[in-house]
Design an enzyme around this catalytic site. Structure first.
Site, PDB file in Angstrom:
ATOM      1  N   ARG A 448      -8.799 -12.200   2.245  1.00 44.73           N
ATOM      2  CA  ARG A 448      -8.414 -11.649   3.552  1.00 44.73           C
ATOM      3  C   ARG A 448      -9.654 -11.383   4.384  1.00 44.73           C
ATOM      4  O   ARG A 448     -10.674 -10.936   3.866  1.00 44.73           O
ATOM      5  CB  ARG A 448      -7.639 -10.344   3.388  1.00 44.73           C
ATOM      6  CG  ARG A 448      -6.308 -10.582   2.767  1.00 44.73           C
ATOM      7  CD  ARG A 448      -5.256  -9.583   3.167  1.00 44.73           C
ATOM      8  NE  ARG A 448      -3.983 -10.182   2.807  1.00 44.73           N
ATOM      9  CZ  ARG A 448      -2.960  -9.527   2.267  1.00 44.73           C
ATOM     10  NH1 ARG A 448      -3.033  -8.228   2.091  1.00 44.73           N
ATOM     11  NH2 ARG A 448      -1.848 -10.158   1.967  1.00 44.73           N
ATOM     12  N   ARG A 645       7.423   0.061   1.773  1.00 41.58           N
ATOM     13  CA  ARG A 645       6.687   1.275   1.425  1.00 41.58           C
ATOM     14  C   ARG A 645       7.712   2.338   1.068  1.00 41.58           C
ATOM     15  O   ARG A 645       8.454   2.799   1.934  1.00 41.58           O
ATOM     16  CB  ARG A 645       5.844   1.691   2.627  1.00 41.58           C
ATOM     17  CG  ARG A 645       4.735   2.634   2.273  1.00 41.58           C
ATOM     18  CD  ARG A 645       3.799   2.823   3.429  1.00 41.58           C
ATOM     19  NE  ARG A 645       3.060   1.608   3.773  1.00 41.58           N
ATOM     20  CZ  ARG A 645       2.507   1.403   4.962  1.00 41.58           C
ATOM     21  NH1 ARG A 645       2.620   2.299   5.907  1.00 41.58           N
ATOM     22  NH2 ARG A 645       1.841   0.303   5.201  1.00 41.58           N
TER      23      ARG A 645
END
Ligand code: SF4
Length: 755
Positions: A448, A645
């Site tokens: 990333r 989440r």
């Protein structure tokens, strides 16, 4: 031996019959992905075909892996399930919380001190419930999984987005949120949208400067960061079979950057060699026994366009090294075009730091090929112009490459070895001077490169490439250098050229390690105490949520009517809050602080109906909770999109919100709310959203006859004495209604174990 051979045997025993049944059910040849998915159906044999990209299907994964940051809430929740042991083999890996600053030894000592309470909790909870524990310094989750647990034809979920790394050994391995990990460890099925399939046919053979990393850098350039969403990428062809197992792992790992559900290669000789070289000859022998089921059917690979939703073909013999970036992993530049791109775009050509390693690229092959360049630099009297760091993926790799002299070679070149952990890859990098925010360039072999990820500086231009290219650039200190064509001036003033990198797929003397960092759990953990300091700011044991009171609800206040985008990040922000991810009460102080209040277009400012004044969302909800009053949250379209989440569902539940009423939900968040015993409701008529007023209080009726498919009613009582009865839909099935009634899915499991 840390892997579970009996579990693998069971998977292989059932696989042939399941694959045969699936082939009959769908009446056509099968891809490898389909074989593995059908072999892991929760309900057993496939007796129907599932719509790719549309059907939600329950699966039974074989394993769970968790990294230390996300494991905390997953395991705190798991403790609520009342089980004495996890339902499937599971492991915890301490890798994300180690900050890179000085070097491996000092940084590890600091992390062990700073994170002691988290590590003590994770070690003790693992010990109690039969979970393998890999302590800080043992390595990065995905490399450790590849070396020890991944197996062809298996299915694993992991609480980290690069879990697909295990696809390099032929496993369907998918990154999930902590709630999913908790469910699977507790013995519940795991739901996945049946994926679409992208086939990548690899022909030819890599040579020279090109490496497996360049395959995924090229694929990322073709598919972009969104192109793999809801797809599994299956690699095949003679080129696929020519790649080392760890190279395959690199490709699958970085498939996360195209949004793919996961990526996979079929079982072959390279995978068998790696299994044997990492102490798993018996797994290879078992896999050989059902090899035909561990790859796609011949007809599929002969006519891929007929069986995949999309097909890409890459000729490895023609593949150039690639450099992707800056700021996004899908901006792909072939090496021959990169220097020009640097100049035309005004990116800083001077390279400050080259970083190799991470879970993506720290195999023996990667390190040995990079070391061959470092050795040339020393031999040819070239001094590395940029800083250079090495992050080994595991203690086993670190120990072996040290034994074989590669770390000394890097040190001779000026390289610094960091701890076997994520470090700079996840922003755990105390980079000297980053706070000044200067424009600069770095290049890494990680996956990333979004702004601020590595060092927090938004002006750091981060590029991603193979470890070989990173090493060559670090030697040159210049992003416009092309090692294939250009020369460098050495300390003697001579022009010298770097030869092509050379390396070894596997260590000639085998892998070795003194202390791999593994702690096996107690055979019987009933007497083991889970260590949580009651005064801790970072960890808090959970209490079960209360069951439904058995009546319709009334007197609920409006907490917030959120307008526009409300992602899981708006509901439970990340950043500094992640420190409290193991402490539900503390992290609840971020509840909905990013959501925009439709009545004043402001974030984190809502009317407290008890006082009439405006206050922060969490404080207002705590006031309602203290007064024993429930509330509802109203939202717009696609409420709860973004990364899964569990905190975004647990926080409102913990603070006393009873229902979330929205125009539409993101599916995963809707399911997470249901699991926590919340009411997740949608407006039957979306225009009714406009009927909700700031001073409303609410009743919810129909709960005593809560039935799948039957709408409920939310009555909005307005301050002027009028009211609106609003029809609301829900998608609860019978089991999910039981979750609501029990106060949460884990309460039901606990009940079953209590009896
Ligand atoms: S090394 Fe980087 S990509 Fe790999 S697990 Fe750690 S943070 Fe994630």
């Amino acid at each position: 031996m840390v892997f579970d051979l009996d579990m693998i045997k069971k998977v292989y025993e059932r696989m042939p019959a399941r694959v045969a049944a699936a082939r009959k059910a769908v009446n056509r040849p099968l891809t490898l992905t389909e074989k593995i998915l059908y072999a892991h159906l929760w309900q057993g044999d496939a007796n129907e075909t599932y719509g790719r990209g549309t059907s939600y299907v329950d699966f039974a994964p074989d394993r769970v892996a968790m990294q230390d940051a996300t494991a905390q809430m997953a395991l705190l929740q798991f403790m609520q399930a009342g089980r004495s042991q996890v339902a499937v083999p599971s492991t915890v890996h301490c890798d994300h919380l180690i900050q890179a600053k000085i070097g491996a030894e000092a940084d590890l000592a600091t992390a062990v001190d700073k994170n002691k309470e988290v590590y003590d909790f994770l070690a003790s909870v693992s010990n109690k419930y039969g979970i393998g524990f890999w302590k800080a310094g043992a390595g990065i989750i995905h490399q450790v999984v590849l070396e020890n647990y991944a197996f062809p034809g298996g299915m694993m979920i992991g609480t980290d987005s690069h879990t697909p790394n295990a696809g390099g050994l032929g496993m369907i391995a998918i990154g999930v949120g902590g709630a999913d990990a908790c469910d699977v460890m507790a013995g519940l099925p795991w739901e996945l949208k049946f994926p679409k399939l992208i086939g990548v046919k690899l022909t030819g053979k890599l040579s020279g400067w090109s490496s497996p990393k360049d395959v995924i850098l090229k694929v990322a350039g073709i598919l972009t960061v969104k192109g793999g969403t809801d797809h599994i990428v299956e690699y095949f062809g003679e080129g696929a079979r020519s790649l080392s197992a760890t190279g395959k792992g690199t490709i699958c790992n970085m498939g996360a950057e195209i949004g793919a559900t996961t990526s996979i290669f079929g079982y072959d000789d390279k995978i068998a060699t790696y299994l044997k070289g990492t102490g798993r000859a018996d797994v290879a022998a078992l896999a050989d026994g059902i090899a035909a089921h561990l790859t796609g059917d011949d007809e599929v690979y002969a006519n891929p366009a007929q069986y995949f939703d999309q097909v890409i073909e890459i000729n490895l013999s023609e593949l150039e090294p690639h450099i992707n970036g800056p700021f996004t992993p899908d901006l792909a530049w072939p090496l021959s075009k990169f220097a020009q791109a640097v100049k035309e775009n005004g990116w800083p050509a001077k390279l400050e730091v080259g970083l190799i390693g991470s879970c993506t690229n720290s195999s023996y092959e990667d390190i040995s090929r990079s070391a061959s360049l470092a050795k040339q630099a020393v031999d040819k009297k070239l001094k590395a112009k940029a800083e250079f760091t090495i992050t080994p993926g595991s203690e086993q790799v670190r120990y072996t490459v040290e034994r074989d002299g590669f770390l000394d070679t890097f040190a001779d070149m000026g390289g610094v070895v960091l701890a076997n952990a994520c470090g700079p890859c996840i922003g755990q990098w105390a980079r000297h001077g980053a706070e000044k925010g200067e424009k600069n360039s770095i290049i890494t072999s990680f996956n990333r490169n979004f702004a601020k990820r590595a060092d927090g500086n938004p002006n750091t231009h981060a590029f991603v490439a193979s470890p070989e290219i990173v090493t060559a650039f670090a030697i040159a200190g210049d992003l416009t250098f092309n090692p294939v064509t250009d020369t460098l001036i050495n300390e003697a003033g001579q022009a010298v050229k770097l030869d092509e990198p050379q390396g070894y797929e596997m260590p000639a003397k085998g892998f070795a390690v003194e202390d791999a960092g593994y702690q096996a759990p107690a055979a019987n953990g009933s007497k083991v105490q889970v260590l949580v300091d009651p005064k801790s700011e970072r960890l808090q044991l959970l209490d079960p949520f209360a069951a439904w009171e058995g009546t319709d609800l009334s007197g609920l206040k409006l907490l917030i009517k959120a307008k526009g985008k409300c992602t899981t990040d708006h509901i439970s922000m990340a950043g500094p809050w992640l420190r409290y991810r193991g402490h539900l009460d503390n992290i609840s102080n971020n509840l909905l602080i990013g959501a925009i209040n439709a009545f004043n277009d402001t974030a984190n400012s809502v009317k407290n109906q008890l006082t009439g004044s405006y206050g922060e969302v969490p404080a207002t909800q705590r006031a309602y909770k203290a007064a024993g009053i429930g509330s509802i949250v109203v939202g717009d379209e696609n409420y709860g999109e973004g990364s899964s989440r569990e905190h975004a569902a647990m926080e409102p539940r913990h603070l006393g919100v009873r229902a979330i009423l929205v125009k539409s939900f993101a599916r995963i968040h809707e399911t997470n709310l249901k699991k926590q015993g919340m009411l997740a409701l949608t407006f039957a008529n979306k225009a009714d959203y406009d009927k909700i007023r700031e001073d409303d209080h609410f009743s919810i009726t129909g709960l005593t006859s809560f039935t799948p498919g039957q709408p409920l009613t939310v009555v909005a009582h307005h301050a002027d004495g009028s009211s609106d009865a609003i029809v609301v839909n829900h998608s609860y099935n019978q089991q999910q209604i039981e979750w609501f009634q029990a106060g949460g899915a884990l309460n039901i499991i606990r009940r079953s174990f209590a009896g």
